[in-house]
Design a protein around this motif. Structure first.
Motif, short mmCIF file in Angstrom:
data_model
loop_
_atom_site.label_atom_id
_atom_site.label_comp_id
_atom_site.label_asym_id
_atom_site.label_seq_id
_atom_site.Cartn_x
_atom_site.Cartn_y
_atom_site.Cartn_z
N ASP A 1 -138.77 1.63 31.24
CA ASP A 1 -139.24 0.34 31.77
C ASP A 1 -138.08 -0.50 32.28
O ASP A 1 -138.16 -1.13 33.32
CB ASP A 1 -140.00 -0.43 30.69
CG ASP A 1 -141.35 0.15 30.38
OD1 ASP A 1 -141.86 0.97 31.19
OD2 ASP A 1 -141.90 -0.17 29.32
N ARG A 2 -136.98 -0.51 31.52
CA ARG A 2 -135.85 -1.38 31.87
C ARG A 2 -135.07 -0.89 33.09
O ARG A 2 -134.49 -1.70 33.81
CB ARG A 2 -134.93 -1.54 30.68
CG ARG A 2 -135.60 -2.38 29.59
CD ARG A 2 -134.76 -2.61 28.40
NE ARG A 2 -133.58 -3.43 28.73
CZ ARG A 2 -132.67 -3.79 27.84
NH1 ARG A 2 -132.80 -3.43 26.58
NH2 ARG A 2 -131.64 -4.51 28.22
N ILE A 3 -135.06 0.43 33.34
CA ILE A 3 -134.31 0.92 34.50
C ILE A 3 -135.23 1.23 35.69
O ILE A 3 -134.73 1.55 36.76
CB ILE A 3 -133.45 2.16 34.16
CG1 ILE A 3 -134.30 3.36 33.76
CG2 ILE A 3 -132.44 1.81 33.08
CD1 ILE A 3 -133.50 4.63 33.58
N GLY A 4 -136.52 1.13 35.48
CA GLY A 4 -137.45 1.26 36.60
C GLY A 4 -137.71 2.67 37.07
O GLY A 4 -137.96 2.88 38.27
N ILE A 5 -137.64 3.65 36.18
CA ILE A 5 -138.07 5.00 36.56
C ILE A 5 -139.18 5.43 35.61
O ILE A 5 -139.36 4.85 34.54
CB ILE A 5 -136.91 6.03 36.57
CG1 ILE A 5 -136.40 6.33 35.17
CG2 ILE A 5 -135.78 5.58 37.46
CD1 ILE A 5 -135.43 7.51 35.14
N THR A 6 -139.90 6.45 36.00
CA THR A 6 -141.04 6.86 35.20
C THR A 6 -140.57 7.51 33.90
O THR A 6 -139.48 8.10 33.84
CB THR A 6 -141.93 7.87 35.94
OG1 THR A 6 -141.19 9.08 36.14
CG2 THR A 6 -142.40 7.31 37.27
N LEU A 7 -141.41 7.40 32.89
CA LEU A 7 -141.13 8.04 31.61
C LEU A 7 -141.00 9.55 31.80
O LEU A 7 -140.15 10.19 31.19
CB LEU A 7 -142.23 7.71 30.60
CG LEU A 7 -142.08 8.30 29.21
CD1 LEU A 7 -140.78 7.84 28.56
CD2 LEU A 7 -143.27 7.93 28.35
N ALA A 8 -141.83 10.11 32.66
CA ALA A 8 -141.79 11.56 32.91
C ALA A 8 -140.43 11.99 33.46
O ALA A 8 -139.85 12.98 33.00
CB ALA A 8 -142.90 11.96 33.87
N ASN A 9 -139.92 11.24 34.44
CA ASN A 9 -138.62 11.61 35.02
C ASN A 9 -137.48 11.42 34.02
O ASN A 9 -136.55 12.23 33.98
CB ASN A 9 -138.35 10.81 36.29
CG ASN A 9 -139.13 11.33 37.47
OD1 ASN A 9 -139.56 12.48 37.48
ND2 ASN A 9 -139.37 10.48 38.44
N LEU A 10 -137.56 10.37 33.21
CA LEU A 10 -136.51 10.16 32.21
C LEU A 10 -136.58 11.25 31.13
O LEU A 10 -135.55 11.71 30.64
CB LEU A 10 -136.66 8.77 31.59
CG LEU A 10 -135.47 8.26 30.79
CD1 LEU A 10 -134.19 8.28 31.63
CD2 LEU A 10 -135.74 6.87 30.26
N SER A 11 -137.78 11.69 30.82
CA SER A 11 -137.95 12.76 29.84
C SER A 11 -137.36 14.07 30.37
O SER A 11 -136.74 14.82 29.62
CB SER A 11 -139.44 12.94 29.53
OG SER A 11 -139.61 13.97 28.60
#
Length: 81
Positions: free
Chosen positions: A23-33
């Motif tokens: 949320d804080r960096i503005g990318i999807t949870l899926a991509n961060l995962s």
């Protein structure tokens, strides 16, 4: 060549969830995962910069080079050759 992503360690130290970071960096949870689990093949400098800014760290705190081996631990991926 293998690059280990130490995002789990940094999140644990900062007592932050993957969802909060996404949320804080503005990318999807899926991509961060994908990045966290070592399945990413690349990372944009802008994403790396955003993660380092939020986690108050250096790129070297997040990424680590590990020499080739036959078995890679979770969170480690090989670069495309």
């Amino acid at each position: 060549m293998a690059i280990a992503v130490k995002l789990d360690d940094l999140l644990h130290e900062r007592r932050m969830t993957l969802t909060e970071l996404a949320d804080r960096i503005g990318i999807t949870l899926a991509n961060l995962s994908i990045l966290k689990t070592g399945k990413a093949r690349a990372i944009r400098f802008s994403t790396l910069e955003a993660i380092c800014e939020v986690l108050d760290c250096q790129p070297g705190d997040l990424l680590k080079f590990q020499p080739d081996s036959t078995q890679l631990p979770t969170g480690v991926f090989r670069s495309a050759s």
